[in-house]
Design a protein around this motif. Sequence first.
Motif, PDB file in Angstrom:
ATOM      1  N   ALA A 173       0.826  -1.215   0.000  1.00  0.00           N
ATOM      2  CA  ALA A 173       0.000   0.000   0.000  1.00  0.00           C
ATOM      3  C   ALA A 173       0.854   1.257   0.000  1.00  0.00           C
ATOM      4  CB  ALA A 173      -0.941  -0.009   1.207  1.00  0.00           C
ATOM      5  N   PRO A 174       1.530   1.548  -1.108  1.00  0.00           N
ATOM      6  CA  PRO A 174       2.336   2.776  -1.176  1.00  0.00           C
ATOM      7  C   PRO A 174       1.448   4.011  -1.273  1.00  0.00           C
ATOM      8  CG  PRO A 174       2.265   1.712  -3.317  1.00  0.00           C
ATOM      9  CD  PRO A 174       1.569   0.782  -2.366  1.00  0.00           C
ATOM     10  N   VAL A 175       1.951   5.125  -0.779  1.00  0.00           N
ATOM     11  CA  VAL A 175       1.234   6.399  -0.840  1.00  0.00           C
ATOM     12  C   VAL A 175       1.832   7.245  -1.958  1.00  0.00           C
ATOM     13  CG1 VAL A 175       0.574   8.483   0.408  1.00  0.00           C
ATOM     14  CG2 VAL A 175       0.803   6.304   1.641  1.00  0.00           C
ATOM     15  N   LEU A 195      10.431   4.507   3.758  1.00  0.00           N
ATOM     16  CA  LEU A 195      10.968   3.995   2.493  1.00  0.00           C
ATOM     17  C   LEU A 195      10.278   4.720   1.344  1.00  0.00           C
ATOM     18  CD1 LEU A 195      12.692   1.876   0.912  1.00  0.00           C
ATOM     19  CD2 LEU A 195      10.650   0.399   0.954  1.00  0.00           C
ATOM     20  N   ALA A 196      11.082   5.261   0.424  1.00  0.00           N
ATOM     21  CA  ALA A 196      10.559   5.946  -0.758  1.00  0.00           C
ATOM     22  C   ALA A 196      10.957   5.170  -2.006  1.00  0.00           C
ATOM     23  CB  ALA A 196      11.092   7.370  -0.835  1.00  0.00           C
ATOM     24  N   ARG A 208      15.117   5.826   3.447  1.00  0.00           N
ATOM     25  CA  ARG A 208      15.844   5.105   2.397  1.00  0.00           C
ATOM     26  C   ARG A 208      15.091   5.293   1.080  1.00  0.00           C
ATOM     27  NH1 ARG A 208      15.337  -0.649   3.907  1.00  0.00           N
ATOM     28  NH2 ARG A 208      13.371   0.151   4.724  1.00  0.00           N
ATOM     29  N   VAL A 209      15.832   5.298  -0.008  1.00  0.00           N
ATOM     30  CA  VAL A 209      15.218   5.558  -1.314  1.00  0.00           C
ATOM     31  C   VAL A 209      15.602   4.461  -2.300  1.00  0.00           C
ATOM     32  CG1 VAL A 209      15.002   7.173  -3.238  1.00  0.00           C
ATOM     33  CG2 VAL A 209      15.297   8.048  -0.900  1.00  0.00           C
ATOM     34  N   ARG A 222       9.760  -5.343  -1.334  1.00  0.00           N
ATOM     35  CA  ARG A 222       9.424  -6.235  -0.231  1.00  0.00           C
ATOM     36  C   ARG A 222      10.663  -6.538   0.624  1.00  0.00           C
ATOM     37  NH1 ARG A 222       4.834  -8.123   0.994  1.00  0.00           N
ATOM     38  NH2 ARG A 222       3.064  -8.230  -0.461  1.00  0.00           N
ATOM     39  N   ALA A 223      11.793  -6.731  -0.031  1.00  0.00           N
ATOM     40  CA  ALA A 223      13.033  -7.016   0.710  1.00  0.00           C
ATOM     41  C   ALA A 223      13.419  -5.833   1.579  1.00  0.00           C
ATOM     42  CB  ALA A 223      14.152  -7.362  -0.270  1.00  0.00           C
ATOM     43  N   ALA A 224      13.248  -4.623   1.050  1.00  0.00           N
ATOM     44  CA  ALA A 224      13.577  -3.424   1.819  1.00  0.00           C
ATOM     45  C   ALA A 224      12.644  -3.279   3.013  1.00  0.00           C
ATOM     46  CB  ALA A 224      13.498  -2.189   0.929  1.00  0.00           C
ATOM     47  N   LEU A 225      11.355  -3.570   2.810  1.00  0.00           N
ATOM     48  CA  LEU A 225      10.405  -3.477   3.906  1.00  0.00           C
ATOM     49  C   LEU A 225      10.673  -4.556   4.956  1.00  0.00           C
ATOM     50  CD1 LEU A 225       7.131  -2.832   1.859  1.00  0.00           C
ATOM     51  CD2 LEU A 225       8.326  -1.183   3.338  1.00  0.00           C
TER      52      LEU A 225
END
Length: 288
Positions: free
Chosen positions: A203-205, A229-230, A260-261, A280-283
Amino acid sequence: MHRSHLTGVFVGSQAIADGFITPRQLRERSYRRLVQGVYADPALEFDHRLRCTGVALVLPPGTAIGGHSAAAWHGAPFAAPHDPVTVVRPPDVEWKGPRGVRVHRTTLAAGDVEQRDGVPVTSSLRTAWDLASIEPRGTAVAALDAMVRAGSLTREALTSMAGLGSGRWGVTRVREAVPLVDPRAESAPGSRVRVALVSDGLAPVPQYEVRSAGSFVARVDLAFPEARLAVEYDGAHHFVENQIRADDARLRRLEAAGWRVIRLSATDLRDLDAVVARVRAALAGMSR
């Protein structure tokens, strides 16, 4: 008497028959061929709408420019110059079109077609239906995002359209696409990435304003605020020297604010599954 140079868009055989140009002049001068038999003044900007204008000159009555091509008249000029021109035709009109034209057989109701710049184009709502039912979901949603943002459509009209389409061809695809529409999106690539992420349960904004200690830091294409995270898409203009320096400074501001970007380019869009896995890995890294 032949003119020295034809301007605008024209059918070559008709221009010759009317005495505006000779066959030799048509061959030897730098007229741009839009589709077979149709040409344009090379001074005209070559984009998808110009090709649609050329195709319109050879359309049989009752047909229209539609789908991804028609979207250019409704606030979503995303089709590239050499992309196939989409034409919709009713069942009683037999026409295959020249090479470079994609013909979709469908029923056209009263009010589905309007004239724009002398070109028969499907209406905004009809264009929306055809986009959602014909095009890949990410492409369709990107165009619908832009059309709503441009004011050609409302989300309420799209929702009503999907609800009233029971039994109509493509209704399942339309009902899958419409809930994903978000006019906050400001680019087609950003929309495509968002659709891939949302379709995978994330669910990105869109267009999120990052603030630190009450001060504005940056607005990012897609954000997961809780994870800081962006996800950013860098188009071609981001690789110009001045823009590179500005982007680097912006990245440093985001990192200083604890963000983090993930930066994406056109190459990344060729494998959106890999993009989803990367996000997903970053999250997951933040949750450990």
